[in-house]
Write a protein that holds these residues in place. Structure first.
Motif, PDB file in Angstrom:
ATOM      1  N   SER A 179       4.436  50.226  29.511  1.00 10.94           N
ATOM      2  CA  SER A 179       5.132  48.801  29.258  1.00 10.94           C
ATOM      3  C   SER A 179       4.471  49.280  27.597  1.00 10.94           C
ATOM      4  O   SER A 179       3.944  49.934  26.698  1.00 10.94           O
ATOM      5  CB  SER A 179       4.117  48.398  29.589  1.00 10.94           C
ATOM      6  OG  SER A 179       3.056  48.166  29.109  1.00 10.94           O
ATOM      7  N   THR A 181       4.954  46.029  24.081  1.00  9.64           N
ATOM      8  CA  THR A 181       5.053  45.121  23.350  1.00  9.64           C
ATOM      9  C   THR A 181       4.998  44.601  22.964  1.00  9.64           C
ATOM     10  O   THR A 181       5.007  45.633  21.918  1.00  9.64           O
ATOM     11  CB  THR A 181       4.219  44.004  24.122  1.00  9.64           C
ATOM     12  OG1 THR A 181       3.607  44.517  25.224  1.00  9.64           O
ATOM     13  CG2 THR A 181       4.019  43.347  23.774  1.00  9.64           C
ATOM     14  N   SER A 697      10.808  46.236  34.810  1.00  8.90           N
ATOM     15  CA  SER A 697      10.714  44.867  34.500  1.00  8.90           C
ATOM     16  C   SER A 697      10.873  44.299  33.083  1.00  8.90           C
ATOM     17  O   SER A 697      10.096  45.425  32.474  1.00  8.90           O
ATOM     18  CB  SER A 697      10.085  44.010  35.961  1.00  8.90           C
ATOM     19  OG  SER A 697       9.109  44.544  35.768  1.00  8.90           O
ATOM     20  N   VAL A 698      10.729  43.322  32.739  1.00  4.15           N
ATOM     21  CA  VAL A 698      10.597  42.727  31.593  1.00  4.15           C
ATOM     22  C   VAL A 698      10.379  41.012  31.567  1.00  4.15           C
ATOM     23  O   VAL A 698      10.540  40.635  32.384  1.00  4.15           O
ATOM     24  CB  VAL A 698      11.995  42.507  30.590  1.00  4.15           C
ATOM     25  CG1 VAL A 698      13.213  41.785  31.358  1.00  4.15           C
ATOM     26  CG2 VAL A 698      12.144  42.323  29.115  1.00  4.15           C
ATOM     27  N   ARG A 699       9.219  40.572  30.526  1.00  2.00           N
ATOM     28  CA  ARG A 699       8.909  39.881  30.948  1.00  2.00           C
ATOM     29  C   ARG A 699       8.915  39.409  29.475  1.00  2.00           C
ATOM     30  O   ARG A 699       8.529  39.801  28.478  1.00  2.00           O
ATOM     31  CB  ARG A 699       7.035  40.150  31.631  1.00  2.00           C
ATOM     32  CG  ARG A 699       6.696  38.233  31.360  1.00  2.00           C
ATOM     33  CD  ARG A 699       5.144  39.109  31.700  1.00  2.00           C
ATOM     34  NE  ARG A 699       4.235  38.764  30.226  1.00  2.00           N
ATOM     35  CZ  ARG A 699       3.631  40.859  30.130  1.00  2.00           C
ATOM     36  NH1 ARG A 699       3.973  41.034  31.551  1.00  2.00           N
ATOM     37  NH2 ARG A 699       2.877  40.865  29.366  1.00  2.00           N
ATOM     38  N   VAL A 731       7.643  39.926  24.050  1.00  4.53           N
ATOM     39  CA  VAL A 731       8.450  40.283  24.895  1.00  4.53           C
ATOM     40  C   VAL A 731       7.646  41.472  25.540  1.00  4.53           C
ATOM     41  O   VAL A 731       7.595  43.242  24.793  1.00  4.53           O
ATOM     42  CB  VAL A 731       9.493  40.535  24.472  1.00  4.53           C
ATOM     43  CG1 VAL A 731      10.855  41.445  25.742  1.00  4.53           C
ATOM     44  CG2 VAL A 731      10.361  39.856  23.967  1.00  4.53           C
ATOM     45  N   THR A 732       8.111  41.883  26.769  1.00  5.77           N
ATOM     46  CA  THR A 732       7.115  43.412  27.424  1.00  5.77           C
ATOM     47  C   THR A 732       8.061  43.855  28.186  1.00  5.77           C
ATOM     48  O   THR A 732       8.895  42.992  29.712  1.00  5.77           O
ATOM     49  CB  THR A 732       5.466  42.770  27.775  1.00  5.77           C
ATOM     50  OG1 THR A 732       4.936  42.534  26.904  1.00  5.77           O
ATOM     51  CG2 THR A 732       4.972  43.885  28.106  1.00  5.77           C
ATOM     52  N   ALA A 733       8.247  44.721  28.373  1.00  5.53           N
ATOM     53  CA  ALA A 733       8.979  45.631  29.233  1.00  5.53           C
ATOM     54  C   ALA A 733       8.675  46.828  30.272  1.00  5.53           C
ATOM     55  O   ALA A 733       6.917  47.246  29.644  1.00  5.53           O
ATOM     56  CB  ALA A 733      10.102  47.109  28.176  1.00  5.53           C
ATOM     57  N   ASN A 734       8.353  47.006  31.372  1.00  3.72           N
ATOM     58  CA  ASN A 734       6.688  47.527  32.404  1.00  3.72           C
ATOM     59  C   ASN A 734       8.457  49.046  32.702  1.00  3.72           C
ATOM     60  O   ASN A 734       9.187  48.902  33.600  1.00  3.72           O
ATOM     61  CB  ASN A 734       6.462  46.952  33.154  1.00  3.72           C
ATOM     62  CG  ASN A 734       5.707  45.790  32.618  1.00  3.72           C
ATOM     63  OD1 ASN A 734       4.739  46.004  31.998  1.00  3.72           O
ATOM     64  ND2 ASN A 734       6.475  44.512  32.471  1.00  3.72           N
TER      65      ASN A 734
END
Length: 737
Positions: A179, A181, A697-699, A731-734
């Motif tokens: 991940s 961020t 996924s992204v958050r 913003v976090t990408a997993n």
């Protein structure tokens, strides 16, 4: 050299003997009970909700354990983007964060629960964790909080509770993710979690962290670090299993000394002009570009466990850990100008004095635990039993520094310059060496009388020896010693009106001996760490109920409790001598709901309504000063986090409320005491997540959604504070592979 003799007291040895005697001896005949055939179906794991503690001493399911236990699982931490332990603990009510005093800012995690500090009641996989480290969540599976006196589980301390951090372990199956961020405040962070199955019975797991971040709303403050956690397991799915794991943390931070409290609600200064002064810019940095905080923390653990059959498992855990901190901090003190009337009318010339401090400290721990968990029938009851022995040595070395003879320049109050030439504190040659050696024995039993009634109890005996050696620059030293045997216990009765619920009542105790927190014994008669004093004694009475609702997807609980911490130092007003009759009393109610409301709607919510007061707390000549309140103890705290899944979209919302926290509790006039308290505040956060595929996924997390300005922590003198972060985002990408 001062030597304090051991004090002996009557201890409930009989209870430990009774618990141990309830285990059938090897080779003895046992009554065989034929039970009906039961078909077991594996239940799907429910996000947020835990059914059992990872602590082997908690021998019953949570719904049947007669005490308040909250478990914060990794799903909650991931949705919130909580990366530090301090951020994670916002999910439990009753915990407040602290600042340092006299110009110092406390290093590492500093928090308080129900009127008592929790720093030295923090454990990692059941073993005490030491040192001033800002703990990260990158290697955590879940966080467990036991509330109320927890001496039976932990030994010394744990007056009002304990934290147990459960780390990630290698497991069968390949499962890997990374991940990244990016956020406001120059936030940059990346983590990796690689689990690889090596054979039918072995696996390797690697968790890593890299972070280089600023702090929202603050200039120059930085949090930079790396983390590596290694876990190897063999013998998985076999009777004998071996786990070897370690954790390594490196942090290089620029610490934050906070900002002056001028202009905030309640601010007081003897000079009326200064008292009416405006707030400083929240981004002002009053330290030096040469301030630093360097932390190295290493922990190595070996665990072996073996199943003997018939529900019996034995295990041995050995841990060696060391952490060191070298910290240089510029603190802020008093506002200048009261002696220069010509300058008082011009705020641009006002200055604030500063101090320069250095902490150089090492903490080490060597621990070994041997334990057993078993199940058996005896005395007409079904028992779930745990017992063990713990050997541990903890030590701390602190080196002294000074700026005597050096000049620390003041800072302009409204326009500080971090490039000011600042003196470097120099070593005086003095050192403090403190250590505690402990031999602990414990036993826990959950005795099920029938389908409705059970008794849950535990006892721990600790023989400890604490020693403090203070070396001066000339080589002369003081040597203080303390030793004693502590007994802490708990007992509770549980009634199940239905299979999915329980009603309980319990009583638990804990003891905190002198020097328990930092191994530093003192000679002053009125100091709580005086080696001649008896341990403080804490007891907690709790009555509550727990239920598993909605087809066991949702846990709800309610509890009423009272804790009393006794034998605190106080001044006898008649004899003017220091005596141990002071008390702190905390009582209240706690409510919680954790789990799923529907298959797509998760919730974690809790509320604590408490009343905290001190009893018979006198200080000063003849006990002239009376303290009846407890600092940083809000009457009401509430926390909520909920998320809802709409196909590939997940929406999350959270809020927390903290009522007023008093600083002035000793009868002084709050109107003439700098900032007298931390005002109440609400804060709201939000999250939007999108699942592009099973792998990606992204958050987006937005913190302090309504950009509320609130006072987060205040120093003991009320002249220095830190504000909560302004509105910020990350913003976090997993990626899974």
């Amino acid at each position: 050299m001062a030597h304090i003799r051991s004090r002996k007291h009557n201890k409930p040895i009989q209870l430990l003997a009774l618990l141990a005697a309830s285990v059938p001896a090897a080779g003895m005949a046992q009554t065989t009970t034929t039970l009906p055939t039961v078909t077991v179906k594996e239940a799907a794991e429910v996000p947020y909700k835990a059914d059992k503690s990872a602590n082997d001493k908690i021998v019953a399911p949570l719904v049947d354990t007669p005490k308040t236990i909250q478990i914060i699982k990794k799903e909650v931490l991931e949705e919130q983007g909580a990366v530090t332990l301090m951020e994670a603990l916002r999910n439990t009510p009753g915990i407040t964060m602290q600042m340092g005093e006299n110009g110092n800012t406390s290093a590492g995690d500093t928090f308080q629960l129900r009127g008592s500090s929790l720093q030295q009641s923090t454990f990692v996989d059941g073993i005490r964790d030491l040192g001033a480290v800002t703990r990260d969540t990158f290697n955590l599976e879940q966080i467990e909080i036991i509330k109320g006196a927890a001496g039976a589980e932990t030994g010394r301390g744990a007056a009002t509770g304990q934290l147990n951090l459960v780390t990630k372990q290698a497991h069968l199956g390949d499962e890997s993710s990374v991940s990244g961020t990016l956020g406001t405040g120059s936030r940059k962070r990346a983590t990796i979690d690689l689990n690889k199955q090596l054979s039918d019975t072995s696996a390797l797991r690697v968790n890593g962290l890299v972070q280089d971040s600023g702090v929202d709303g603050r200039d120059h403050v930085e949090n930079t670090g790396q983390g590596l956690a290694l876990s190897y397991a063999t013998g998985l799915n076999s009777p004998t299993r071996l786990y070897l794991y370690s954790q390594h943390i490196r942090q290089k931070n620029v610490p934050d000394g906070g900002i002056p409290s001028i202009g905030f609600e309640g601010f007081y200064n003897a000079n009326a002009t200064i008292r009416a002064g405006a707030k400083v810019d929240r981004e002002n940095y009053y330290g030096s570009v040469n301030d630093r905080e360097k932390i190295n923390a290493d922990m190595f653990t070996a665990k072996i466990e073996h199943d003997l059959g018939q529900g019996t498992t034995v295990r041995n855990i050995t841990r060696v850990g060391k952490n060191s901190m070298d910290r240089v901090l510029t603190g802020i003190n008093a506002i200048n100008g009261t002696t220069a009337p010509a300058l008082i009318g011009d705020p641009s010339t006002w200055t604030i004095s500063r101090s320069r401090q250095r902490v150089d400290q090492d903490n080490t721990i060597i621990a070994n635990q041997t334990s057993m968990n078993t199940e058996f029938a005896a005395g007409g009851m079904q028992h779930s039993f745990a017992a063990g022995v713990e050997l541990m040595r903890e030590s701390q070395t602190s080196r002294a520094f000074s700026t005597t003879g050096l000049t620390t320049p003041a800072a302009n109050l409204y326009n500080p310059n971090p490039l000011d030439a600042m003196p470097m504190p120099y070593a005086t040659g003095a050192e403090d060496h403190g250590s505690t050696s402990t031999l602990g024995l414990y036993a826990f039993d959950n005795a099920k009388i029938n389908d409705q009634w059970s008794i849950n109890g535990g006892l721990r005996l600790d023989r400890y020896k604490t020693r403090t050696r203070e070396f001066t620059a000339g080589g002369v030293f003081n040597d203080l010693k303390d030793s004693d045997t502590l007994a802490s216990w708990s007992i509770g009765g549980v009634y199940k009106p239905a299979a999915n619920g329980s009603v309980y009542a319990s009583y638990a105790t804990s003891q905190t001996p002198p020097g328990s927190n930092n191994f530093v014994l003192e000679a002053a008669a009125n100091n709580q760490n005086n080696a001649a004093l008896d341990p403080q004694e804490t007891s907690t009475v709790e009555v509550g109920t727990k239920w598993e609702l909605l087809n066991k997807r949702l846990n709800v609980a309610a509890a009423v409790f009272r804790s009393v911490n006794d034998k605190q130092t106080s001044i006898d007003p008649v004899t003017n001598t220091s005596q141990q009759f002071g008390k702190t009393q905390v009582q209240g109610i706690e409510l919680s709901a954790v789990g799923q409301i529907t298959n797509f709607w998760q919730i974690s919510a809790a509320l604590a309504k408490t009343s905290t007061k001190q009893i018979d707390q006198f200080s000063g000549a003849g006990g002239a000063t009376i303290t009846d309140g407890v600092r940083w103890s809000p009457d009401l705290t509430l926390t909520l986090w909920t998320s809802y899944q709409l196909d590939k979209l997940t929406l999350g919302f959270g809020t927390r409320y903290v009522s007023e926290q008093k600083r002035v509790v000793n009868g002084a006039n709050p109107a003439a005491s700098n900032v007298p308290n931390i005002p109440s505040y609400w804060v709201a956060d939000a999250m939007v997540g999108y699942q592009f595929s099973d792998k990606v996924s992204v958050r987006l997390n937005v913190y302090n959604l309504f950009d509320k300005e609130y006072l987060s922590v205040l120093n003991n003198g009320g002249s220095r504070l830190a504000l909560g972060a302004p509105r910020s985002a990350a913003v976090t990408a997993n990626f899974k592979f």
